[in-house]
Design an enzyme around this catalytic site. Structure first.
Site, PDB file in Angstrom:
ATOM      1  N   GLY A  23      -2.947  16.164   4.456  1.00 17.37           N
ATOM      2  CA  GLY A  23      -3.202  17.308   5.619  1.00 17.37           C
ATOM      3  C   GLY A  23      -3.424  18.605   4.778  1.00 17.37           C
ATOM      4  O   GLY A  23      -3.061  19.677   5.348  1.00 17.37           O
ATOM      5  N   HIS A  42       3.604   3.959   5.683  1.00 17.79           N
ATOM      6  CA  HIS A  42       2.902   5.468   5.751  1.00 17.79           C
ATOM      7  C   HIS A  42       3.938   6.275   5.389  1.00 17.79           C
ATOM      8  O   HIS A  42       5.097   6.190   5.907  1.00 17.79           O
ATOM      9  CB  HIS A  42       2.176   5.662   7.105  1.00 17.79           C
ATOM     10  CG  HIS A  42       1.249   6.727   6.829  1.00 17.79           C
ATOM     11  ND1 HIS A  42       1.889   8.013   6.939  1.00 17.79           N
ATOM     12  CD2 HIS A  42       0.229   7.039   6.484  1.00 17.79           C
ATOM     13  CE1 HIS A  42       0.849   8.906   6.683  1.00 17.79           C
ATOM     14  NE2 HIS A  42      -0.081   8.241   6.307  1.00 17.79           N
ATOM     15  N   SER A  85      -6.497  14.176   2.316  1.00 23.31           N
ATOM     16  CA  SER A  85      -7.426  14.994   2.525  1.00 23.31           C
ATOM     17  C   SER A  85      -8.893  14.731   2.235  1.00 23.31           C
ATOM     18  O   SER A  85      -9.482  15.188   1.543  1.00 23.31           O
ATOM     19  CB  SER A  85      -7.063  16.187   1.726  1.00 23.31           C
ATOM     20  OG  SER A  85      -5.684  16.651   2.506  1.00 23.31           O
ATOM     21  N   GLU A  95      -1.546   7.157  -1.583  1.00 30.62           N
ATOM     22  CA  GLU A  95      -1.390   8.532  -0.847  1.00 30.62           C
ATOM     23  C   GLU A  95      -0.152   9.520  -1.383  1.00 30.62           C
ATOM     24  O   GLU A  95       0.674   9.464  -0.886  1.00 30.62           O
ATOM     25  CB  GLU A  95      -1.264   8.273   0.813  1.00 30.62           C
ATOM     26  CG  GLU A  95      -2.394   7.320   1.341  1.00 30.62           C
ATOM     27  CD  GLU A  95      -2.376   7.802   2.708  1.00 30.62           C
ATOM     28  OE1 GLU A  95      -3.420   8.111   3.192  1.00 30.62           O
ATOM     29  OE2 GLU A  95      -1.287   7.729   3.742  1.00 30.62           O
ATOM     30  N   ASN A 146      -6.918   6.422  10.025  1.00 34.25           N
ATOM     31  CA  ASN A 146      -5.467   6.280  10.604  1.00 34.25           C
ATOM     32  C   ASN A 146      -5.498   7.477  11.715  1.00 34.25           C
ATOM     33  O   ASN A 146      -5.331   8.610  11.498  1.00 34.25           O
ATOM     34  CB  ASN A 146      -4.527   6.571   9.532  1.00 34.25           C
ATOM     35  CG  ASN A 146      -3.098   6.746  10.294  1.00 34.25           C
ATOM     36  OD1 ASN A 146      -2.820   6.340  11.302  1.00 34.25           O
ATOM     37  ND2 ASN A 146      -2.258   7.282   9.452  1.00 34.25           N
ATOM     38  N   TRP A 147      -5.594   7.177  12.999  1.00 28.64           N
ATOM     39  CA  TRP A 147      -5.569   8.216  14.351  1.00 28.64           C
ATOM     40  C   TRP A 147      -4.086   8.699  14.328  1.00 28.64           C
ATOM     41  O   TRP A 147      -3.965   9.664  14.962  1.00 28.64           O
ATOM     42  CB  TRP A 147      -5.982   7.559  15.481  1.00 28.64           C
ATOM     43  CG  TRP A 147      -7.499   7.424  15.460  1.00 28.64           C
ATOM     44  CD1 TRP A 147      -8.408   7.490  14.376  1.00 28.64           C
ATOM     45  CD2 TRP A 147      -8.397   7.004  16.619  1.00 28.64           C
ATOM     46  NE1 TRP A 147      -9.659   7.185  14.787  1.00 28.64           N
ATOM     47  CE2 TRP A 147      -9.618   6.936  16.156  1.00 28.64           C
ATOM     48  CE3 TRP A 147      -7.765   6.593  17.879  1.00 28.64           C
ATOM     49  CZ2 TRP A 147     -10.707   6.440  17.033  1.00 28.64           C
ATOM     50  CZ3 TRP A 147      -9.077   6.058  18.889  1.00 28.64           C
ATOM     51  CH2 TRP A 147     -10.189   6.119  18.108  1.00 28.64           C
ATOM     52  N   LYS A 148      -3.053   7.958  14.009  1.00 28.72           N
ATOM     53  CA  LYS A 148      -1.701   8.468  13.894  1.00 28.72           C
ATOM     54  C   LYS A 148      -1.330   8.711  15.377  1.00 28.72           C
ATOM     55  O   LYS A 148      -1.974   7.689  16.099  1.00 28.72           O
ATOM     56  CB  LYS A 148      -1.341   9.838  13.212  1.00 28.72           C
ATOM     57  CG  LYS A 148      -1.903   9.874  11.826  1.00 28.72           C
ATOM     58  CD  LYS A 148      -1.305  10.889  11.159  1.00 28.72           C
ATOM     59  CE  LYS A 148      -1.924  11.013   9.665  1.00 28.72           C
ATOM     60  NZ  LYS A 148      -1.543  12.148   8.694  1.00 28.72           N
ATOM     61  N   GLY A 198      -7.171  10.337   7.414  1.00 31.67           N
ATOM     62  CA  GLY A 198      -6.407  10.938   8.528  1.00 31.67           C
ATOM     63  C   GLY A 198      -7.220  11.709   9.606  1.00 31.67           C
ATOM     64  O   GLY A 198      -8.113  11.248  10.137  1.00 31.67           O
TER      65      GLY A 198
END
Ligand code: PEP
Length: 251
Positions: free
Chosen positions: A171, A95, A211, A165, A11-13, A232
């Site tokens: 993160g 998300h 993570s 998630e 997921n590149w956001k 991510g």
């Protein structure tokens, strides 16, 4: 019986900032992944880069989307519909970052149903904000599962992918412990079994996200007993993403 491939979704956001950079990252990922056979790789860039990346693709990586709207077309400024995405493709839905901007379980459930009707595979994201000692998070998760699926018919289940998630693990420097991932993925399957009363729920892939890196990917899959990963940050760094995929590939 044929072994299912491990599903790894990047997921590149809202990254990277330019189309050229997106192409460079995608080129790097393709180079890292060209010999992989046991892993299904999905990369979800921002919408605006999808067609450029599709032109560079040789099928080794599947391109997916990060969101979509439940209506087919009409006065919905800024939205895109399931019909505008590639059939049989993947789309991340619900998300935690979208839920944080106000997306409700009810909205997510409408999106999941529309995605499947349009022949897409929704990746339904679920996860608690905090883990309390008294197990309240399990009630939260149960409600989130029930409400995010809404009235999803049994016949749609074969297209569904779940991504667990936990928000507190996204993160961070470390992922959730594999034993806890295992316990929670079993809990999710138990709730699905209660809702649908069908053995087929066992074949719904449950991914873990939060993570994940090349260092922990293998043990998350083997000890966490999940069927894939939602990644991510590391999916924007081709070398690191390549190492992560290779760690999963040799399982
Ligand atoms: C995510 O936000 O979906 C995610 C898994 O991020 P990261 O891998 O950076 O924790």
């Amino acid at each position: 019986m044929k072994k299912e491939k491990i599903l790894v979704v990047g997921n590149w956001k809202m990254n990277p900032e330019t189309a050229n950079k997106a192409k460079e990252i995608f080129r790097g990922i393709k180079a890292e992944t060209k010999d992989l056979k046991n892993t299904k790789i999905v990369v979800c860039p921002p919408f605006v880069y999808l067609s450029d990346l599709e032109k560079m693709n040789d099928g080794s990586v599947i391109l997916g989307a990060q969101d979509m709207f439940w209506e087919k077309s009409g006065p919905f400024t800024g939205e895109i519909s399931a019909q505008m995405l590639e059939k049989e493709g993947y789309v991340i839905l619900g998300h935690s970052e979208r839920r944080g901007l106000g997306e409700t379980d009810e909205m997510v459930s409408k999106k999941v149903i529309s995605a499947i009707k349009a022949h897409l595979h929704p990746i339904l994201c679920l996860g608690e904000k905090i883990r309390d000692e008294h197990g309240e998070y399990l009630h939260f998760l149960r409600n989130q599962i029930i409400n995010s699926l809404g009235k999803l018919p049994k016949t749609y289940l074969s297209k569904l992918v779940i991504a667990y998630e936990p928000i507190w693990a996204i993160g961070q420097a470390e992922a959730m412990k594999p034993a806890d991932i295992h316990e929670t993925s079993l809990f999710i399957k138990k709730v699905l079994a209660e809702i649908y009363k069908q053995k087929t729920i066992l074949s719904i892939p449950v991914l873990y996200g939060g993570s994940v890196s090349a260092d922990n990917a293998k043990e998350i899959i083997t000890l966490g007993e999940v069927q894939g990963l939602l990644v991510g940050r590391e999916s924007l760094a081709p070398k690191k993403f390549g190492e992560l995929l290779k760690a999963v590939e040799i399982l």
